[in-house]
Motif scaffolding. Sequence first.
Motif: not given
Length: 109
Positions: A6-10, A20-26, A37-39
């Motif tokens: 549950g830390r990184f949504p795509y 695109t990779a995201y991170s979820i903060g506190a 973003p990754v091709s």
Amino acid sequence: MVEPKGRFPYAASTTANSITAYSIGARGDLTRASSAPVSTGTAPWLLAIDPAGKFLYAADSQSSSLSEYAIDHTSGRLGATSCLDLESRTPIAPIRIDAIQQVRPRAHA
């Protein structure tokens, strides 16, 4: 699609042909996990992550390919590892498919 911890949504972009990779903060805030973003192949549509959270798979709706990306467990960044052309069933590069969580396809209009 969010990795099992549950830390990184795509998010896949069918118009930009990227993930695109995201991170979820506190506090629940989203920030990009990488600078760019990754091709992908043409029009990535369906994403799946293996149950261990080590790999993300992307099915491209226009190029009929399945790509595998290694997930960096610290940063959430993606690294391309292989691609399979689904029409010819020949690997564009070596591919390994581990057990994938079942993902329900979206209904099309």
